[in-house]
Every structure is written in C-alpha cells, then in structure tokens.
Design an enzyme around this catalytic site. Sequence first.
Site, mmCIF file in Angstrom:
data_model
loop_
_atom_site.group_PDB
_atom_site.id
_atom_site.type_symbol
_atom_site.label_atom_id
_atom_site.label_comp_id
_atom_site.label_asym_id
_atom_site.label_seq_id
_atom_site.Cartn_x
_atom_site.Cartn_y
_atom_site.Cartn_z
ATOM 1 N N LYS A 180 59.239 0.005 7.898
ATOM 2 C CA LYS A 180 59.938 -1.111 8.553
ATOM 3 C C LYS A 180 61.219 -1.383 7.801
ATOM 4 C CE LYS A 180 59.091 -4.036 11.975
ATOM 5 N NZ LYS A 180 58.165 -3.798 13.080
HETATM 6 N N1 GLU Z 1 59.415 -2.696 16.257
HETATM 7 C C1 GLU Z 1 58.381 -2.229 17.128
HETATM 8 C C2 GLU Z 1 57.024 -2.494 16.516
HETATM 9 O O1 GLU Z 1 56.857 -3.386 15.715
HETATM 10 C C3 GLU Z 1 58.584 -0.791 17.574
HETATM 11 C C4 GLU Z 1 58.555 0.245 16.483
HETATM 12 C C5 GLU Z 1 58.950 1.627 16.932
HETATM 13 O O2 GLU Z 1 59.097 1.877 18.109
HETATM 14 O O3 GLU Z 1 59.111 2.459 16.033
HETATM 15 O O4 GLU Z 1 56.056 -1.873 16.865
#
Ligand code: GLU
Length: 421
Positions: free
Chosen positions: A111
């Site tokens: 993240k």
């Molecule tokens: N930010 C989104 C999540 O928390 C999508 C992550 C992604 O597609 O890599 O799942």
Amino acid sequence: MMKETSQVKPNPFESATQQLRNAAGYLKLDEDTFQILSAPKRQLIVSLPVRMDNGSVRVFTGYRVQYNDARGPFKGGIRYHPGVTLDEVKALSAWMTWKTSVADIPYGGAKGGIICDPKHMSQPELERLTRRYAAAIAPFIGPYKDIPAPDVYTNAQTMAWILDTYSALEGHMSPGVVTGKPVPLGGSLGRDKATGRGAVFCTIEAAKVNKIDLKKATFAVEGFGNAGSNYAEILQGYGPRLMGASDSQGAITSKTPIDASKLIAYKERTGSVVGFPGSQKASERELLQMDVDVLSPAALENTILPEIAKGVKAKIVTECANGPTTPEADKILHANKVFVIPDILANSGGVIVSYLEWVQNLERIGWTETEVNDMLKKKITGAFGDVHAASLKHGTDMRTAAMIVAVGRVADAVRTLGIFP
Ligand code: GLU
C-alpha cells in the site's frame, strides 16, 4: 498495547496484527512463520518537494509499504489523505496481502500513501506531487515487482501520471506498472465500478445464507465515494432500497427510498450528499445504527467502534472500506448475530479486476465489460464460498474465516519458499 475503548481509535496496524494472531491460533501456525507474516518486507518513506502554484515549495511525506510477496508481485493502492500515517499504510498493506490471497489471485500485498489534502490542491499541484512520488518509488515498482492502483482520493488520472513518469524513466511504455488507469492507456473496462460490484455479489451470497429476501431489503451506505456510490447504484438494481448515506460533509437519512443514481448526480453537482431533496440531515451514529437490513461502511478505518457496534441493527454489514470495524466492535457484532462480510472479501472486487487489467496488459488482449464482470462474479463468489465453508468448519465469524483461508495460503507459500540465504 493500547486498550481499545469507545473514545480511542485503535492503531490500525495493531488491529491488523490482532486479526493475524487470531487466525494463526486456528491454523496452529508455527512461531517462525508467524514472525515472518507479522512484519512488512519493506517500508519506504520518501520526502517530496513540490513547487506549489503560488511559487513556494512544500515538502510532502509519502510511503510505500510492501508487506509480503510470497504469492506474487506486491499489489495495492495509493491513498492521498491528511490523516495518512505509516502505521495506517502498514495495516493496509497487510490487509492487501490477505485480500489477494483470499481472492486467490497471484499477488502479494502493498500500500502507498501521501500525507496531503487533495481537496485543497489544484490539479497541476496534484500532478507534480504524483510525478515526484512516482519518481521516488520508481526503483521499487514495476509490472513484476509492485503494481500500484487507486485508493482513497486517487483515481485513473493519478494512475496515468504514475504510468507516464515511470515509463519516461524506464525509456518505454509500461502499462502493466499500474492498474485502475484510464481505458485508452490500457485500463480495463469495468475497473471503475469493480469494488462496488464485487461487494454487491458478496451481499447477494450473504443474503442467500441468511435467508434475507433482497427484493424487500433496505440499506444504508457510510461514505458515498467510488466504492460506496457504485455499491449503492448496483445493489438497488437487485431490489434493495437505499435509506441513508454519508460523506465527509455529513450524513442524510430518508423516510422514502433514495434513488442512488440521482444521489450520485446530486453529489457530482454540489460536492456532497448533504441537502439531497427529500432527505433529513443525520449524525454519523444515526446513519450507522439505522434500522436497515444491510449496512455498508465504505469510507475509512475505525468507523464501527464498540459504542456504535452495540446499536447496529443491520443483519448484514458489507465492508466496502478497509478496516472499518475494530476488533472489539467485531466481537460485539458477532455476539449480536450480525453477519459481517469482511473487508478483505467484500471489497476485493477492485483488486480482482486490477488483476484482470494486468493480465490484459501483459497478454496484449482486451476483454469486454461483460466478460470482465462475469469473471469478477465467478472469482468473488468462489472466494465467498471458500470463506463461508471455513466459517462453518471452524465455527467462526466470517472475518476470522477469511483470515484463516488467506493466512493459510500465504503461510504455505512462505514455508515452501524457505529462507534466503
Ligand atoms: N485500493 C484498492 C483496495 O484497497 C484496490 C487495490 C488494487 O486494485 O490494487 O483494494
């Protein structure tokens, strides 16, 4: 460890670690593997000088935490928010690791986040900030290393800037470095609505196992952003009626059903759901404790605290947000027989379609929106089935079950890889 009370919002990384420890107990995980799974593999902190529109320079702090990649490249979104902290990004990177595992897609978890207030920045300022961040993390990302995507207050345009900056530094276009990008740059049809759509498929499965007739059901959404608004619009197509919603400006409830599509248009026009014709202003607590069948927290962490949980009347809680329910609140919901579809399952539609986007990029193929939605449905419904079966087998709530499935798969991969050198 900080004791969780109704006033104190727990540290999200402590919550994530507590959830891991709980699953490790059921799995009888050995101590060595537990230690490896408890710590992020890499944590980047970058300082980002940005020339603001008024000529001054501001230095922003950005993070990228790569939690675990035993099952495949790191994967996860980037969040722009004034409240971003390293511990929050660490928690979100752990949840991404469990999410890609429970969805059974060949990724690890990561993240990113930047401490900033995008609502008070111009587009050119956001572009310069994004490009500087992309340059700072460029050595650590790539289609086979770590693939960012949108999260809170970032979008397809943000991904386009990252793609362009990364590709310029690499010397060739590399569409597979990010997902959730605009369709003309290799983005997938269906990706923008995928998180909401996936959560709807999970809600349909949850209604089946709880014998709730969705045609007669009502629901409320806390956080009418990308995930929440798409969830509402798609879910109402299956019968349930929207009775309340909120965003960062406040909450509304209504005695008559709200047309989610009209609420989306109203918010686009005015910037908030507040003031929607026919609705009443409400507090966040009133919204979360509404007498509806389905409640979806779809904003940030630590929304359903113990004091709130005690008064939740919904039969199903669909976590479109990451980490909205604290571990203490979780116990209360479980004791009160509220069926929680946990975040790592409920909102995995986003990263599932990110995976489909990445496969299309690497294979140079293109699927129709119907094909993408069908594959999403199959994948997430299968994941729901795995988690529900585990909850029956171990006699646990759905979060513990999802963690048992997810952590079990990552632990197998970690043990099989062994330790270098
Ligand atoms: N930010 C989104 C999540 O928390 C999508 C992550 C992604 O597609 O890599 O799942």
